[in-house]
Design an enzyme around this catalytic site. Structure first.
Site, PDB file in Angstrom:
ATOM      1  N   ASP A  58      -0.096 -26.126  17.593  1.00  6.94           N
ATOM      2  CA  ASP A  58      -0.500 -25.986  16.199  1.00  6.94           C
ATOM      3  C   ASP A  58      -0.011 -24.609  15.753  1.00  6.94           C
ATOM      4  O   ASP A  58       0.390 -23.784  16.582  1.00  6.94           O
ATOM      5  CB  ASP A  58      -2.021 -26.096  16.095  1.00  6.94           C
ATOM      6  CG  ASP A  58      -2.539 -25.866  14.693  1.00  6.94           C
ATOM      7  OD1 ASP A  58      -1.877 -26.293  13.734  1.00  6.94           O
ATOM      8  OD2 ASP A  58      -3.608 -25.248  14.564  1.00  6.94           O
ATOM      9  N   ASP A  66      -1.419 -22.637  12.439  1.00  7.88           N
ATOM     10  CA  ASP A  66      -2.500 -21.854  11.845  1.00  7.88           C
ATOM     11  C   ASP A  66      -3.696 -21.771  12.781  1.00  7.88           C
ATOM     12  O   ASP A  66      -4.254 -22.791  13.187  1.00  7.88           O
ATOM     13  CB  ASP A  66      -2.933 -22.483  10.516  1.00  7.88           C
ATOM     14  CG  ASP A  66      -1.802 -22.506   9.505  1.00  7.88           C
ATOM     15  OD1 ASP A  66      -1.496 -21.452   8.957  1.00  7.88           O
ATOM     16  OD2 ASP A  66      -1.201 -23.583   9.294  1.00  7.88           O
TER      17      ASP A  66
END
Length: 219
Positions: free
Chosen positions: A9, A11
């Site tokens: 991922d 963020d």
């Protein structure tokens, strides 16, 4: 499981962007005389661009389209990243360390423009042969669409991937795709207990993301 790929991922994993997103979107809503609800930030985390823009346009402010919301917020985010990129400790090193083990992918709720800015400024864009923004799939997190598309781009089964996530919706998304998940929770936005329980391993930070840990999770 035969480990074939590692999917990050963005963020909350590589950059501490959630406070920036919250600040920018709060300011935007305030500038338009809208209202920020107690559960707004939690709801926004993991939404695709279309989803959060529509939510802001329909629930928080009046008189603007979702397209206007997306354009203005992404432009403000780009300016903030140009001023300062909130890189998390050990992010570059963790990416390079994982790239030595297996091919890398990235599944992010950030729009494509911001993904490209961040990976470019981190100097790791060449290490990711597959990157997907949830604006490029039908459903954002917690739906598995983004993770499934990354696996397809890499040409590997999703169940042969290990995902690195921090948020409730991210953990649910990667798990729903069939991936084993390593959680690196952010203290400011800790995942819900039921989401954290989906993780095969919980790490304290990126420095703990080692070949040994990933291979153990993949067994």
């Amino acid at each position: 499981m035969p480990l074939q790929a590692i999917v990050f991922d963005l963020d909350g994993v590589l950059i501490d962007s959630e406070p920036v997103w919250e600040d920018v979107r709060r300011a935007y809503v305030a500038d338009l005389g809208g209202r920020w609800l107690p559960d707004t930030q939690e709801r926004l985390m993991g939404m695709s661009t279309d989803e959060w823009a529509e939510y802001i346009a329909s629930d928080l402010v009046e008189g603007v389209s979702a397209e206007d919301v997306a354009y203005e917020v992404i432009d403000r985010m780009s300016q903030r990243y140009a001023e300062h990129l909130p890189v998390l400790p050990g992010a570059r090193e963790a990416v390079r360390r994982m790239a030595e083990i297996r091919r890398l992918g990235l599944a992010s709720s950030s729009p494509r423009a911001l993904i490209d800015i961040v990976l470019g400024r981190l100097g790791v864009e060449s290490l990711f042969p597959a990157t997907v923004s949830t604006e490029e799939v039908d459903r954002g997190k917690p739906a598995p669409d983004g993770y499934l598309m990354v696996a397809a781009q890499l040409g590997v089964p999703a169940e042969d991937c290990v995902a690195i996530e921090d948020s409730s919706n991210g953990l649910r998304s990667a798990h729903a795709a069939g991936m084993r998940v390593i959680a690196i929770p952010r203290p400011a936005h800790p995942p819900a207990p039921d989401a954290l329980a989906l993780a095969a391993h919980v790490a304290d930070g990126l420095d703990d993301l080692t070949a040994e840990v990933v291979h153990k999770v993949a067994k």
